[in-house]
Design a protein around this motif. Structure first.
Motif, PDB file in Angstrom:
ATOM      1  N   SER A   1      -5.132   5.090  -4.213  1.00 53.55           N
ATOM      2  CA  SER A   1      -4.516   4.165  -5.177  1.00 53.55           C
ATOM      3  C   SER A   1      -3.278   3.452  -4.643  1.00 53.55           C
ATOM      4  O   SER A   1      -2.531   2.837  -5.407  1.00 53.55           O
ATOM      5  CB  SER A   1      -4.174   4.863  -6.505  1.00 53.55           C
ATOM      6  OG  SER A   1      -2.941   5.532  -6.456  1.00 53.55           O
ATOM      7  N   LEU A   2      -3.039   3.498  -3.335  1.00 54.05           N
ATOM      8  CA  LEU A   2      -1.859   2.815  -2.785  1.00 54.05           C
ATOM      9  C   LEU A   2      -1.917   1.311  -3.041  1.00 54.05           C
ATOM     10  O   LEU A   2      -0.911   0.694  -3.398  1.00 54.05           O
ATOM     11  CB  LEU A   2      -1.737   3.101  -1.288  1.00 54.05           C
ATOM     12  CG  LEU A   2      -1.192   4.477  -0.906  1.00 54.05           C
ATOM     13  CD1 LEU A   2      -1.283   4.686   0.601  1.00 54.05           C
ATOM     14  CD2 LEU A   2       0.248   4.645  -1.375  1.00 54.05           C
ATOM     15  N   CYS A   3      -3.089   0.695  -2.840  1.00 57.72           N
ATOM     16  CA  CYS A   3      -3.196  -0.748  -3.074  1.00 57.72           C
ATOM     17  C   CYS A   3      -3.028  -1.078  -4.548  1.00 57.72           C
ATOM     18  O   CYS A   3      -2.468  -2.120  -4.909  1.00 57.72           O
ATOM     19  CB  CYS A   3      -4.523  -1.283  -2.543  1.00 57.72           C
ATOM     20  SG  CYS A   3      -5.995  -0.619  -3.364  1.00 57.72           S
ATOM     21  N   VAL A   4      -3.489  -0.184  -5.421  1.00 57.05           N
ATOM     22  CA  VAL A   4      -3.345  -0.388  -6.863  1.00 57.05           C
ATOM     23  C   VAL A   4      -1.869  -0.387  -7.245  1.00 57.05           C
ATOM     24  O   VAL A   4      -1.385  -1.286  -7.940  1.00 57.05           O
ATOM     25  CB  VAL A   4      -4.093   0.711  -7.648  1.00 57.05           C
ATOM     26  CG1 VAL A   4      -3.876   0.534  -9.156  1.00 57.05           C
ATOM     27  CG2 VAL A   4      -5.578   0.684  -7.327  1.00 57.05           C
ATOM     28  N   ARG A   5      -1.151   0.618  -6.778  1.00 58.38           N
ATOM     29  CA  ARG A   5       0.274   0.743  -7.106  1.00 58.38           C
ATOM     30  C   ARG A   5       1.096  -0.368  -6.462  1.00 58.38           C
ATOM     31  O   ARG A   5       2.031  -0.897  -7.072  1.00 58.38           O
ATOM     32  CB  ARG A   5       0.778   2.121  -6.678  1.00 58.38           C
ATOM     33  CG  ARG A   5       0.280   3.250  -7.571  1.00 58.38           C
ATOM     34  CD  ARG A   5       0.745   4.608  -7.080  1.00 58.38           C
ATOM     35  NE  ARG A   5      -0.056   5.080  -5.965  1.00 58.38           N
ATOM     36  CZ  ARG A   5       0.332   6.023  -5.125  1.00 58.38           C
ATOM     37  NH1 ARG A   5       1.545   6.544  -5.223  1.00 58.38           N
ATOM     38  NH2 ARG A   5      -0.465   6.437  -4.159  1.00 58.38           N
ATOM     39  N   ALA A   6       0.762  -0.725  -5.222  1.00 60.62           N
ATOM     40  CA  ALA A   6       1.499  -1.790  -4.542  1.00 60.62           C
ATOM     41  C   ALA A   6       1.319  -3.125  -5.250  1.00 60.62           C
ATOM     42  O   ALA A   6       2.282  -3.877  -5.449  1.00 60.62           O
ATOM     43  CB  ALA A   6       1.044  -1.895  -3.093  1.00 60.62           C
ATOM     44  N   SER A   7       0.086  -3.426  -5.620  1.00 57.06           N
ATOM     45  CA  SER A   7      -0.178  -4.705  -6.278  1.00 57.06           C
ATOM     46  C   SER A   7       0.485  -4.765  -7.651  1.00 57.06           C
ATOM     47  O   SER A   7       1.039  -5.800  -8.041  1.00 57.06           O
ATOM     48  CB  SER A   7      -1.687  -4.920  -6.414  1.00 57.06           C
ATOM     49  OG  SER A   7      -1.968  -6.208  -6.913  1.00 57.06           O
ATOM     50  N   ARG A   8       0.473  -3.649  -8.347  1.00 57.77           N
ATOM     51  CA  ARG A   8       1.060  -3.614  -9.689  1.00 57.77           C
ATOM     52  C   ARG A   8       2.583  -3.544  -9.657  1.00 57.77           C
ATOM     53  O   ARG A   8       3.267  -4.318 -10.336  1.00 57.77           O
ATOM     54  CB  ARG A   8       0.509  -2.401 -10.447  1.00 57.77           C
ATOM     55  CG  ARG A   8       1.041  -2.226 -11.876  1.00 57.77           C
ATOM     56  CD  ARG A   8       0.648  -0.865 -12.408  1.00 57.77           C
ATOM     57  NE  ARG A   8       1.272   0.208 -11.634  1.00 57.77           N
ATOM     58  CZ  ARG A   8       0.700   1.413 -11.457  1.00 57.77           C
ATOM     59  NH1 ARG A   8      -0.485   1.683 -11.959  1.00 57.77           N
ATOM     60  NH2 ARG A   8       1.345   2.337 -10.755  1.00 57.77           N
ATOM     61  N   ASP A   9       3.126  -2.627  -8.854  1.00 59.59           N
ATOM     62  CA  ASP A   9       4.552  -2.318  -8.917  1.00 59.59           C
ATOM     63  C   ASP A   9       5.422  -3.165  -7.992  1.00 59.59           C
ATOM     64  O   ASP A   9       6.608  -3.356  -8.256  1.00 59.59           O
ATOM     65  CB  ASP A   9       4.787  -0.833  -8.588  1.00 59.59           C
ATOM     66  CG  ASP A   9       4.049   0.093  -9.542  1.00 59.59           C
ATOM     67  OD1 ASP A   9       3.718  -0.346 -10.660  1.00 59.59           O
ATOM     68  OD2 ASP A   9       3.801   1.252  -9.162  1.00 59.59           O
ATOM     69  N   VAL A  10       4.846  -3.644  -6.884  1.00 66.95           N
ATOM     70  CA  VAL A  10       5.620  -4.427  -5.922  1.00 66.95           C
ATOM     71  C   VAL A  10       5.258  -5.909  -6.016  1.00 66.95           C
ATOM     72  O   VAL A  10       6.135  -6.766  -6.152  1.00 66.95           O
ATOM     73  CB  VAL A  10       5.400  -3.925  -4.484  1.00 66.95           C
ATOM     74  CG1 VAL A  10       6.202  -4.775  -3.492  1.00 66.95           C
ATOM     75  CG2 VAL A  10       5.799  -2.456  -4.356  1.00 66.95           C
ATOM     76  N   ASP A  11       3.972  -6.226  -5.954  1.00 67.95           N
ATOM     77  CA  ASP A  11       3.536  -7.624  -5.966  1.00 67.95           C
ATOM     78  C   ASP A  11       3.516  -8.212  -7.376  1.00 67.95           C
ATOM     79  O   ASP A  11       3.574  -9.431  -7.532  1.00 67.95           O
ATOM     80  CB  ASP A  11       2.137  -7.750  -5.352  1.00 67.95           C
ATOM     81  CG  ASP A  11       2.062  -7.193  -3.944  1.00 67.95           C
ATOM     82  OD1 ASP A  11       3.072  -7.295  -3.224  1.00 67.95           O
ATOM     83  OD2 ASP A  11       1.007  -6.660  -3.569  1.00 67.95           O
TER      84      ASP A  11
END
Length: 235
Positions: free
Chosen positions: A149-159
């Motif tokens: 879920s790293l891409c999920v969290r990155a897209s949601r929380d950072v991007d």
């Protein structure tokens, strides 16, 4: 006065609020992990960072450091459990390292080497997952997803885009693209997005970049994953 806990017999200093893995990595002590990232809220999904705290199993990415803790990590028992988890990840997806563009840069592969994994041990699932080549700059190979879920969290929380999500539960859980069509081309993902950079395996790939760095000169070809410290500030 600096507060400390004991990790495999070594005194580890920590700052208030740090988790065990954060303090350990900052002190140059490697704890295997895949879903942990210093920029995101701990998720605890991969369980590779499991340690024993005062004799009880717990995820080191979510357990707060405290004075006087007795923590075990680098033991035959825990490394054996981690090796089994990695073997399961290999057979649940399609991970064929010799032909993968991410070989040498893959955290799953490097962790398997670190743990002395010699074979997948279990029967392969050989899942038939799609490959999304719709985007002009990016390729998605869902066959390699380990559900970190790293891409999920990155897209949601950072991007701030929520391009990716996990669908279903249990053995049916899988990565999806948040678009009505399900195609990456129909999202606002960009090459500079954090979500594009954090995948620990070979799911999110830049087109026309495969094998640009020769085998033998890649990240984990030159040093094992435990040698890339401090990991507290890396992917």
């Amino acid at each position: 006065m600096t507060q400390t806990f004991t990790l495999d017999g070594r005194e580890i200093p920590f700052e208030p609020g740090q988790t065990i893995i954060q303090a350990a990595l900052a002190a140059g002590v490697f704890i295997p992990h895949l879903c942990y990232h210093p920029e995101f809220k701990p998720h605890g999904s991969c369980k590779l960072c499991t340690v024993k705290v005062n004799g009880r199993h717990t995820a080191s990415c979510t357990y707060k450091a405290a004075p006087g803790l007795e923590v075990q990590s680098n033991t035959e028992e825990l490394n054996g459990e981690r090796r089994t988890l990695v073997q399961m990840l290999f057979v649940e997806g399609n991970h064929f390292c010799p032909s993968c563009e991410k070989s040498g840069d893959c955290q799953l592969q490097a962790t398997a080497y670190e743990l002395g994994m010699m074979s997948p041990h279990f029967d392969h699932f050989f899942p038939d997952r799609p490959v999304d080549a719709s985007h002009p700059e990016l390729l998605l190979d869902f066959n390699r997803c380990i559900l970190c879920s790293l891409c999920v969290r990155a897209s949601r929380d950072v991007d701030g885009k929520s391009v990716f999500a996990l669908a279903e539960r249990g053995i049916d859980s899988h990565l999806i693209v948040n678009a009505a069509s399900g195609r990456l081309a129909d999202t606002n993902v960009a090459l500079e997005d954090k979500a594009v950079q954090v995948c620990p395996v070979g799911v999110i790939l830049r087109k026309r970049k495969g094998f640009a760095v020769p085998i033998g000169q890649r990240t984990y070809d030159e040093a094992p994953i435990s040698g890339h410290l401090p990991l507290a500030e890396e992917c």
